[in-house]
Design a protein around this motif. Structure first.
Motif: not given
Ligand SMILES: [Fe+2]
Ligand SMILES: [Fe+2]
Length: 318
Positions: A46-63
């Motif tokens: 319920x309380x995911x931040x934009x920073x957390x989403x950014x971190x997950x996406x940035x860890x996967x270069x293809x994504x």
């Protein structure tokens, strides 16, 4: 376990008979990629931040590369090119990007481009993206303030055909057997039953192996029979109705053409009137025409003309 207590994907057959251990490598061959798993967890929180989403996406270069190209799509009409994930989140929108990123992760790991028998695998992902979108809008119509229910509906829509996706992408020989039966005149669902390859049962087994939350297990298992889901009637009904609407609006699988739905039951469960459903259908069709170019980018990295027709919807509502 005695027969009466067995989970069933249709009122007539127990799960073990529906898969019958034909897919012996199901657990070993098919795993959920870590990035996809992390995105799923973020979506359910319920309380995911934009920073957390950014971190997950940035860890996967293809994504990350695909997300950047998505946010530079003409759909968003940005003046300055987007080159960072934090800006992509602002341009696309946090919730939309969460589900599109999950879609990208899933479509890349379960590639349906090279599938047997000239079957158009892209249709399956388009169908799932459409069901995900319709289900989210439906959840927001039914309970406008419940963000969690909308997230659940989005993910459920994307995952509801998990069994079909796995069969087509990882077990092409079995899928070809199904297609052969269909080309000899059998209905697809009948063929699944004959070969003990019911997609609801395959997807359910895998969702349990992966430890997905129970609500998704139930959506996958009962999306054609929401009445059978005792504890998750509402989310399963949302997906079942969204599934039917997707088929009737030109986003079918090209497989399950004889889809039935107990509309009075589903409407009662969702507390919706036929008039409200009609208004919903009109609005959602318009919104799908807007979003389809993004789905094309998720699937192909390119944008094609929208396909919604909506011609079959009148038969559901009459
Ligand atoms: Fe299905
Ligand atoms: Fe479906």
């Amino acid at each position: 376990m005695d027969n009466d207590n067995k989970l069933v994907a249709s009122p007539d057959l127990p799960i073990d008979i529906q898969v019958n251990h034909r897919l012996v490598d199901l657990g070993r061959l098919v795993s959920l990629p870590p990035t996809t798993f992390r995105l799923l967890s973020l979506l359910m929180s319920d309380n995911t931040s934009a920073k957390e989403l950014q971190a997950v996406i940035e860890q996967d270069p293809g994504l990350a590369a695909k997300v950047i190209s998505l946010s530079n799509s003409p759909v968003y009409a940005v003046r300055d090119p987007v080159s960072t994930i934090d800006r992509a989140i602002i341009i696309v929108g946090f919730k939309e990007l969460e589900i599109l990123a999950l879609g990208i992760g899933l479509t890349e790991n379960f590639d349906l481009k090279k599938v047997p028998g000239g079957f158009d695998g892209r249709k399956i992902w388009l169908h799932c993206l459409a069901v995900s979108w319709i289900a989210r809008e439906l959840a927001l119509t039914v309970k406008p303030r419940e963000a969690r229910q909308a997230s659940e509906a989005m993910i459920g829509g994307l995952l509801h055909e998990l069994g079909t996706i796995i069969l087509v992408s990882k077990f092409p020989v079995h899928f070809q057997q199904l297609l052969d039966l269909v080309s000899s005149g059998r209905d697809y669902r009948e063929a699944e039953t004959t070969l003990s390859l019911r997609h609801e049962a395959i997807g359910y087994q895998l969702s349990r192996n992966w430890g997905l939350p129970e609500v998704f297990q139930q959506i996958i298992l009962y999306h054609h029979f929401p009445k059978a889901s005792k504890s998750y009637e509402r989310p399963v009904s949302i997906i079942s109705l969204a599934d039917n609407l997707a088929h009737r609006s030109g986003y079918g699988l090209g497989l399950e053409e004889r889809l039935e739905i107990d509309l009075p039951y589903v409407l009662k469960c969702l507390n919706l009137t036929v008039d409200q459903l009609q208004t919903f259908v009109k609005n959602v069709i318009a919104s799908m025409a807007r979003i389809q170019p993004l789905w094309d980018m998720v699937l192909n990295g390119e944008s094609k003309k929208p396909v919604p027709k909506g011609s079959g919807l009148s038969s559901l509502l009459s």
